[in-house]
Write a protein that holds these residues in place. Structure first.
Motif, PDB file in Angstrom:
ATOM      1  N   ILE A   1      -5.151   8.923  -2.830  1.00  0.00           N
ATOM      2  CA  ILE A   1      -5.017   7.669  -2.091  1.00  0.00           C
ATOM      3  C   ILE A   1      -3.954   7.853  -1.016  1.00  0.00           C
ATOM      4  O   ILE A   1      -2.812   8.214  -1.308  1.00  0.00           O
ATOM      5  CB  ILE A   1      -4.611   6.503  -3.027  1.00  0.00           C
TER       6      ILE A   1
ATOM      7  N   LYS B   1     -11.279  -5.001  -6.061  1.00  0.00           N
ATOM      8  CA  LYS B   1     -12.641  -4.478  -6.241  1.00  0.00           C
ATOM      9  C   LYS B   1     -13.489  -4.785  -5.005  1.00  0.00           C
ATOM     10  O   LYS B   1     -13.475  -5.909  -4.496  1.00  0.00           O
ATOM     11  CB  LYS B   1     -13.293  -5.113  -7.467  1.00  0.00           C
ATOM     12  N   GLY B   2     -14.194  -3.770  -4.522  1.00  0.00           N
ATOM     13  CA  GLY B   2     -15.071  -3.954  -3.376  1.00  0.00           C
ATOM     14  C   GLY B   2     -14.417  -3.713  -2.035  1.00  0.00           C
ATOM     15  O   GLY B   2     -15.068  -3.851  -0.997  1.00  0.00           O
TER      16      GLY B   2
ATOM     17  N   ASP C   1     -11.986  -1.189   0.617  1.00  0.00           N
ATOM     18  CA  ASP C   1     -11.699   0.216   0.926  1.00  0.00           C
ATOM     19  C   ASP C   1     -10.202   0.477   1.007  1.00  0.00           C
ATOM     20  O   ASP C   1      -9.738   1.586   0.756  1.00  0.00           O
ATOM     21  CB  ASP C   1     -12.328   0.598   2.277  1.00  0.00           C
TER      22      ASP C   1
ATOM     23  N   TYR D   1      -7.872   3.178  -7.757  1.00  0.00           N
ATOM     24  CA  TYR D   1      -8.719   4.346  -7.482  1.00  0.00           C
ATOM     25  C   TYR D   1     -10.133   4.141  -8.025  1.00  0.00           C
ATOM     26  O   TYR D   1     -11.119   4.439  -7.337  1.00  0.00           O
ATOM     27  CB  TYR D   1      -8.079   5.589  -8.099  1.00  0.00           C
ATOM     28  N   THR D   2     -10.220   3.595  -9.227  1.00  0.00           N
ATOM     29  CA  THR D   2     -11.548   3.356  -9.808  1.00  0.00           C
ATOM     30  C   THR D   2     -12.294   2.260  -9.049  1.00  0.00           C
ATOM     31  O   THR D   2     -13.519   2.240  -9.034  1.00  0.00           O
ATOM     32  CB  THR D   2     -11.442   2.954 -11.295  1.00  0.00           C
ATOM     33  N   TYR D   3     -11.547   1.369  -8.390  1.00  0.00           N
ATOM     34  CA  TYR D   3     -12.181   0.309  -7.601  1.00  0.00           C
ATOM     35  C   TYR D   3     -12.638   0.826  -6.235  1.00  0.00           C
ATOM     36  O   TYR D   3     -13.307   0.106  -5.493  1.00  0.00           O
ATOM     37  CB  TYR D   3     -11.215  -0.855  -7.387  1.00  0.00           C
ATOM     38  N   GLY D   4     -12.245   2.039  -5.885  1.00  0.00           N
ATOM     39  CA  GLY D   4     -12.664   2.614  -4.618  1.00  0.00           C
ATOM     40  C   GLY D   4     -11.657   2.508  -3.487  1.00  0.00           C
ATOM     41  O   GLY D   4     -11.982   2.777  -2.324  1.00  0.00           O
ATOM     42  N   ILE D   5     -10.416   2.141  -3.823  1.00  0.00           N
ATOM     43  CA  ILE D   5      -9.377   2.057  -2.793  1.00  0.00           C
ATOM     44  C   ILE D   5      -8.984   3.462  -2.337  1.00  0.00           C
ATOM     45  O   ILE D   5      -8.602   4.309  -3.141  1.00  0.00           O
ATOM     46  CB  ILE D   5      -8.132   1.305  -3.318  1.00  0.00           C
ATOM     47  N   LYS D   6      -9.064   3.682  -1.040  1.00  0.00           N
ATOM     48  CA  LYS D   6      -8.740   4.998  -0.466  1.00  0.00           C
ATOM     49  C   LYS D   6      -7.427   4.979   0.321  1.00  0.00           C
ATOM     50  O   LYS D   6      -6.816   6.023   0.525  1.00  0.00           O
ATOM     51  CB  LYS D   6      -9.865   5.447   0.470  1.00  0.00           C
TER      52      LYS D   6
END
Length: 329
Positions: A91, A42-43, A45, A64-69
């Motif tokens: 991703i 979480k937090g 990239d 994906y929901t945590y924002g990992i790209k």
């Protein structure tokens, strides 16, 4: 870009630090990616994964929901990540296209030589004060037939080493390496014929649906009695129960293994004064003619440097261009 590096070890962190030149924000954890640790992302990239990490479809959804790209693999193999799911989520995943192939090829050679020349047994006897040679007889590699399953960069490097020993070489690979044929006079054949005619068999192919448990009872039964078996590729290419059976019958005289099909919960961890709850592994390592190393074939300075540089290059490419030439999906 903020990056979480899972499964950080003392052997790789210094190389990653040196490769960044202070231009990327790396946060390290020694924890592997699993159901219990996925929330650590979480937090961030991007994350970086090692062979001891699993990125299942369920975990990828959470990432994906945590924002990992982006996911930067610190390995050539990618059997530990659901690429189809990652692709559907957008991703991006990149691997290490290659690192020093000599690291693994030379380790396979070391396993073979240690087993053949009874180095471990010889050392144990010497420490006991027993200098007799009766149980330490090996054989000349020169003139023997070595079967190589997979002739990519690592398999080709191993083939050249065996050629240097004066061995006759057989290979099994969907794609023939014409240059290797010219350099070593290697002969491509079927996996069945390779098993039937080889004195030594070494695995250097990737793990995929076609190769999973490819080495099983059926092929072991076709091998010459007394064959030496080496696996420095992936554990799940070999059915361990069938391997043990072949060891018990004497079909396989000795096995050198740097990988094991259930190694994820065993290798890269300290188990001193702890019981390993894996009966199959206990049986396997109890065989006096089996030499197991803990997935250390890649562990050379040159390989670690190559892995670190390529990992950082992938992350930098995403940071500045949004795309890496090593993307898998």
């Amino acid at each position: 870009m903020k990056i979480l590096v899972y499964s950080t070890y003392g052997f790789d962190k210094p190389f990653l630090e040196k490769a960044t030149h202070g231009k990327l924000e790396l946060v390290y954890t020694d924890q592997p990616l699993n159901e219990k640790t996925v929330n650590l992302a979480k937090g961030f990239d991007a994350i970086s994964l090692f062979t001891s990490d699993y990125a299942t479809a369920q975990m990828l959804e959470k990432l994906y929901t945590y924002g990992i790209k982006y996911i930067a693999l610190r390995s050539v193999g990618y059997d530990n990540i659901d690429l189809k799911k990652a692709r559907s989520l957008g991703i991006k995943v990149a691997n290490i296209p290659s690192y020093s192939p000599y690291s693994v090829a030379e380790h396979a050679t070391a396993l073979l030589m240690a087993l053949n020349r009874k180095l471990i047994l010889g050392q144990k006897l010497m420490l006991m004060g027993d200098y007799r040679l009766d149980n330490l007889i090996g054989f000349d590699l020169h003139g023997k037939t070595v079967g190589i399953i997979g002739t990519g960069k690592i398999g080709s490097a191993f083939a050249k080493i065996m050629h240097g020993f004066g061995c006759k070489l057989l290979a099994c690979d969907p794609k023939e390496n014409k240059k290797l044929i010219l350099e070593t006079n290697i002969t491509y054949t079927t996996i069945e014929q390779l098993c039937q005619n080889s004195d030594v068999i070494s695995i250097h192919c990737p793990l995929n649906p076609e190769t999973k448990f490819m080495l099983n009872r059926s092929l072991f039964k076709q091998m010459k009695e007394g064959v030496f078996f080496i696996n420095t590729a992936r554990g799940m290419i070999v059915n361990t129960e069938d391997l043990i059976e072949a060891l018990n019958t004497g079909t396989i005289a000795a096995a050198g293994l740097d990988v094991y099909e259930k190694e994820k919960t065993i290798f890269f961890r300290n188990h001193i004064n702890k019981k390993i709850e894996d009966n199959l592994f206990t049986i396997l390592r109890s065989h006096p003619n089996v030499l197991i190393t803990g997935h250390q074939g890649f562990l050379t300075k040159e390989a670690l440097q190559g892995i670190a540089v390529s990992t950082i290059a992938n992350l930098n490419a995403w940071e500045y261009n949004g795309i890496s030439e090593n993307e898998l999906n």
